[in-house]
Design a protein around this motif. Structure first.
Motif, PDB file in Angstrom:
ATOM      1  N   PRO A  34      14.654  38.828   8.197  1.00  0.00           N
ATOM      2  CA  PRO A  34      14.785  38.309   9.561  1.00  0.00           C
ATOM      3  C   PRO A  34      15.754  39.180  10.358  1.00  0.00           C
ATOM      4  CG  PRO A  34      16.037  36.959   8.027  1.00  0.00           C
ATOM      5  CD  PRO A  34      15.273  37.939   7.188  1.00  0.00           C
ATOM      6  N   ASP A  35      15.389  39.535  11.570  1.00  0.00           N
ATOM      7  CA  ASP A  35      16.291  40.381  12.364  1.00  0.00           C
ATOM      8  C   ASP A  35      16.382  39.928  13.822  1.00  0.00           C
ATOM      9  OD1 ASP A  35      13.912  41.175  13.438  1.00  0.00           O
ATOM     10  OD2 ASP A  35      14.197  43.321  13.103  1.00  0.00           O
ATOM     11  N   GLY A  36      16.266  38.620  14.035  1.00  0.00           N
ATOM     12  CA  GLY A  36      16.361  38.093  15.408  1.00  0.00           C
ATOM     13  C   GLY A  36      17.813  38.074  15.892  1.00  0.00           C
ATOM     14  N   GLY A  37      18.058  38.685  17.058  1.00  0.00           N
ATOM     15  CA  GLY A  37      19.418  38.718  17.619  1.00  0.00           C
ATOM     16  C   GLY A  37      19.748  37.445  18.388  1.00  0.00           C
ATOM     17  N   HIS A  38      21.008  37.338  18.781  1.00  0.00           N
ATOM     18  CA  HIS A  38      21.487  36.143  19.471  1.00  0.00           C
ATOM     19  C   HIS A  38      21.301  36.231  20.987  1.00  0.00           C
ATOM     20  CE1 HIS A  38      23.065  35.664  15.594  1.00  0.00           C
ATOM     21  NE2 HIS A  38      24.195  36.349  15.753  1.00  0.00           N
ATOM     22  N   GLY A  39      21.201  35.070  21.612  1.00  0.00           N
ATOM     23  CA  GLY A  39      21.130  35.036  23.072  1.00  0.00           C
ATOM     24  C   GLY A  39      22.524  35.195  23.670  1.00  0.00           C
ATOM     25  N   GLY A  40      22.568  35.694  24.895  1.00  0.00           N
ATOM     26  CA  GLY A  40      23.869  35.835  25.582  1.00  0.00           C
ATOM     27  C   GLY A  40      24.301  34.517  26.202  1.00  0.00           C
ATOM     28  N   LYS A  41      25.574  34.461  26.588  1.00  0.00           N
ATOM     29  CA  LYS A  41      26.158  33.253  27.170  1.00  0.00           C
ATOM     30  C   LYS A  41      25.747  33.111  28.642  1.00  0.00           C
ATOM     31  CE  LYS A  41      30.806  31.454  27.971  1.00  0.00           C
ATOM     32  NZ  LYS A  41      30.393  31.166  29.340  1.00  0.00           N
ATOM     33  N   GLY A  42      25.518  31.894  29.070  1.00  0.00           N
ATOM     34  CA  GLY A  42      25.231  31.642  30.487  1.00  0.00           C
ATOM     35  C   GLY A  42      26.505  31.810  31.305  1.00  0.00           C
ATOM     36  N   GLY A  43      26.351  32.129  32.574  1.00  0.00           N
ATOM     37  CA  GLY A  43      27.532  32.306  33.432  1.00  0.00           C
ATOM     38  C   GLY A  43      28.195  30.980  33.751  1.00  0.00           C
ATOM     39  N   SER A  44      29.512  31.009  33.927  1.00  0.00           N
ATOM     40  CA  SER A  44      30.249  29.804  34.304  1.00  0.00           C
ATOM     41  C   SER A  44      30.594  29.867  35.788  1.00  0.00           C
ATOM     42  CB  SER A  44      31.544  29.707  33.499  1.00  0.00           C
ATOM     43  OG  SER A  44      31.269  29.519  32.134  1.00  0.00           O
ATOM     44  N   ILE A  45      30.908  28.727  36.355  1.00  0.00           N
ATOM     45  CA  ILE A  45      31.397  28.680  37.733  1.00  0.00           C
ATOM     46  C   ILE A  45      32.896  28.424  37.669  1.00  0.00           C
ATOM     47  CG2 ILE A  45      31.151  27.647  40.001  1.00  0.00           C
ATOM     48  CD1 ILE A  45      28.465  28.551  39.135  1.00  0.00           C
ATOM     49  N   ILE A  46      33.644  29.318  38.299  1.00  0.00           N
ATOM     50  CA  ILE A  46      35.098  29.267  38.194  1.00  0.00           C
ATOM     51  C   ILE A  46      35.714  29.190  39.593  1.00  0.00           C
ATOM     52  CG2 ILE A  46      37.134  30.581  37.417  1.00  0.00           C
ATOM     53  CD1 ILE A  46      35.226  31.934  35.355  1.00  0.00           C
ATOM     54  N   LEU A  47      36.652  28.303  39.762  1.00  0.00           N
ATOM     55  CA  LEU A  47      37.378  28.268  41.031  1.00  0.00           C
ATOM     56  C   LEU A  47      38.630  29.129  40.909  1.00  0.00           C
ATOM     57  CD1 LEU A  47      37.327  24.476  42.105  1.00  0.00           C
ATOM     58  CD2 LEU A  47      35.687  26.285  42.646  1.00  0.00           C
ATOM     59  N   ARG A  48      38.932  29.868  41.960  1.00  0.00           N
ATOM     60  CA  ARG A  48      40.137  30.691  41.962  1.00  0.00           C
ATOM     61  C   ARG A  48      40.930  30.425  43.235  1.00  0.00           C
ATOM     62  NH1 ARG A  48      39.265  36.979  41.456  1.00  0.00           N
ATOM     63  NH2 ARG A  48      38.185  36.662  43.430  1.00  0.00           N
ATOM     64  N   ALA A  49      42.230  30.188  43.057  1.00  0.00           N
ATOM     65  CA  ALA A  49      43.080  29.891  44.209  1.00  0.00           C
ATOM     66  C   ALA A  49      43.519  31.183  44.870  1.00  0.00           C
ATOM     67  CB  ALA A  49      44.302  29.105  43.762  1.00  0.00           C
ATOM     68  N   VAL A  50      43.277  31.277  46.176  1.00  0.00           N
ATOM     69  CA  VAL A  50      43.730  32.463  46.904  1.00  0.00           C
ATOM     70  C   VAL A  50      44.648  32.044  48.043  1.00  0.00           C
ATOM     71  CG1 VAL A  50      41.764  33.928  46.355  1.00  0.00           C
ATOM     72  CG2 VAL A  50      41.647  32.448  48.344  1.00  0.00           C
ATOM     73  N   ASN A  71      20.845  36.529  28.635  1.00  0.00           N
ATOM     74  CA  ASN A  71      19.598  37.154  28.189  1.00  0.00           C
ATOM     75  C   ASN A  71      19.268  36.740  26.768  1.00  0.00           C
ATOM     76  OD1 ASN A  71      18.612  38.646  30.412  1.00  0.00           O
ATOM     77  ND2 ASN A  71      20.307  40.097  30.130  1.00  0.00           N
ATOM     78  N   GLY A  72      17.979  36.693  26.479  1.00  0.00           N
ATOM     79  CA  GLY A  72      17.547  36.294  25.150  1.00  0.00           C
ATOM     80  C   GLY A  72      17.830  37.377  24.114  1.00  0.00           C
ATOM     81  N   GLY A  73      17.985  36.963  22.879  1.00  0.00           N
ATOM     82  CA  GLY A  73      18.135  37.933  21.810  1.00  0.00           C
ATOM     83  C   GLY A  73      16.778  38.587  21.516  1.00  0.00           C
ATOM     84  N   GLU A  74      16.825  39.713  20.814  1.00  0.00           N
ATOM     85  CA  GLU A  74      15.571  40.376  20.468  1.00  0.00           C
ATOM     86  C   GLU A  74      15.595  40.819  19.022  1.00  0.00           C
ATOM     87  OE1 GLU A  74      14.351  43.438  23.303  1.00  0.00           O
ATOM     88  OE2 GLU A  74      15.505  42.316  24.817  1.00  0.00           O
TER      89      GLU A  74
END
Ligand SMILES: Nc1nc2c(ncn2[C@@H]2O[C@H](COP(=O)(O)OP(=O)(O)OP(=O)(O)O)[C@@H](O)[C@H]2O)c(=O)[nH]1
Ligand SMILES: [Mg+2]
Length: 435
Positions: A34-50, A71-74
């Motif tokens: 088996p050589d299936g790779g892992h999927g990537g992490k989804g983006g988060s929403i972050i608040l930043r104080a300016v 992105n999906g693993g391959e």
């Protein structure tokens, strides 16, 4: 320009990419591992104080923020890349509440402070990780975790460093004008100031600066809605220091007492703030009148400074006192920061319920309905290849103590276990090796 300081937005974290189910292919090789790779992490929403933004207005026009999917693993063990996080800049002083639960999610009080408000989902694992000596060709992989999605209520409370409070006409706006770069309206009638105004005060050396907020005057009974009410106190509830502005000629001790009572009824912690008294309009009375007033005010235990905003008397002393007494942001945050939701993922508590169903032969089947404990989510992640993953999942549930928990509530050999519609057979856990 309308001063928008409450705003609802929707934030959606990206889903994790799916893990891949793949087997190595090479010439002369019948069947590779088996050589299936892992999927990537989804983006988060972050608040930043300016710093330097005075309203949430900047966010208007966009109410929905959605981060990308990982992105999906391959095959060939190639992992999908993570999606990018979305950073939303909000003014220092913004608090975010979960619109449904009302709980504080983020309290951004120092410049640069970050807080994740919608988590991106983790990527799914590829089939390569599920290989073992007894399972050499796992025909299943995980799908990515769904991103967190919710509505937020953003509230901006001006984070001025210092707030001016006092009765109408006491000379708050005059003091703001005399001490800062601001140009507020000043007039000889009460309730001239109708909404908060900020000014920047520079120290004598011009190196240090602080912001000073002037808010509409407060009168006795404000907590019952008299005058302009206490609504504006929200804006000074986050300032690190208060200046009580009192007119020396109108019984300042009585006024201060009434002011403090109103503040207390709005938020008792306001009275714990660092504070000083600016005894204003001393140009209008004899010196001894001012001295008597000062003595009387001494019982409040706060520093008293005699000033005249109109005649510019005592202003450099007042300016100096502001810079000297202002607590640091860090010190202030220790006692005033709101308690916000933690970043930990909370797994819902495990619930087990026995259901008895008669089958077509009249035999009673005992089924344990499983909710919480993270088990349904676990199954969801193998939705694509549930049948192939069933045996693996059963092992995971056992390791995570599901069967032991069932045993404690009276499960018997032959019972069924239902997790999110998927049925497993219950078996006694005779494995003593983990005790
Ligand atoms: N003689 C004298 N008059 C002052 C002094 N400070 C303010 N005034 C006058 O008092 C009146 C009210 O001043 P403001 O600065 O508008 O008072 P305020 O506290 O901002 O009033 P509101 O906005 O209505 O709450 C104006 O006519 C000012 O010129 C002072 O030190 N001496
Ligand atoms: Mg005013």
């Amino acid at each position: 320009m309308a001063f928008r300081d409450i705003l609802e937005i929707e934030v959606i974290g990206g889903n994790g990419g799916d893990g891949s189910m793949s087997f190595h292919r090479a010439k002369y090789m019948e069947k590779g591992g088996p050589d299936g790779g892992h999927g990537g992490k989804g983006g988060s929403i972050i608040l930043r104080a300016v710093e330097g933004v005075e309203s949430l207005e900047r966010l208007l026009g966009r109410r929905k923020f959605k981060a990308g999917t990982g992105n999906g693993g391959e095959g060939r063990l190639r992992n999908g890349s993570d999606a990018e996080d979305i950073i939303i800049d909000v003014p220092v002083g913004t608090t975010a509440f979960d619109a449904e639960t009302g709980k504080a999610v983020a309290d951004l009080i120092t410049p640069g402070q970050l807080k994740t408000v919608a988590r991106g989902g983790a990527g799914g694992r590829g089939n390569s990780v599920f290989a073992s000596s007894t399972r050499q060709a796992p025909r299943f992989s995980e799908i990515g975790v769904r991103g967190q999605k919710r509505k937020l209520r953003l509230e901006l409370r001006l984070i001025a460093d210092v707030g001016l409070v006092g009765y109408p006409n006491a000379g708050k706006s005059s003091l703001l004008a005399a001490l800062s770069n601001a140009n507020p309206m000043i007039a000889a009638y009460p309730f001239t100031t109708l909404s908060p105004i900020l000014g920047v005060v520079s120290a004598k050396n011009d190196e240090e600066r602080l912001t000073l907020a002037d808010i509409p005057g407060i009168i006795e009974g404000a907590s019952e809605g008299k005058g302009l009410g206490l609504e504006f106190l929200r804006h000074i509830s986050r300032t690190r220091m208060l200046v009580y502005v009192l007119d020396v000629a109108v019984d300042p001790a009585r006024e201060l007492q009434a002011l403090q009572a109103e503040l207390r009824s709005y938020d008792p912690s306001l009275l714990d703030s660092m504070a000083l008294i600016a005894l204003n309009k001393i140009d209008t009375v004899e010196e001894d009148v001012a001295m008597i007033a000062e003595d009387e005010l001494a019982k409040f235990g706060l520093p008293v400074l005699q000033v005249s905003a109109a005649e510019k008397m005592g202003l450099s002393e007042l300016r100096l006192a502001l810079f000297e007494l202002l607590p640091s942001r860090e010190l202030w945050a220790q006692t005033h920061a709101l308690e916000v939701e933690s970043d930990l993922i909370v797994v819902p508590a495990l619930e087990l319920e026995l259901r008895e169903e008669a089958d077509k032969d009249g035999q009673v089947e005992r089924i344990w309905m499983v909710k919480g404990g993270g088990f349904e989510e676990k199954i969801e992640r193998f939705a694509r290849h549930l049948e192939d993953a069933a045996e693996y999942l059963s092992g995971v549930f056992k390791r995570q103590g599901l069967y032991n928990a069932l045993k404690r509530v009276g499960a018997r050999e032959g019972d069924s276990v239902d997790i999110g519609g998927l049925r497993f057979e219950y078996f006694e856990d005779n494995d003593d090796s983990r005790r």
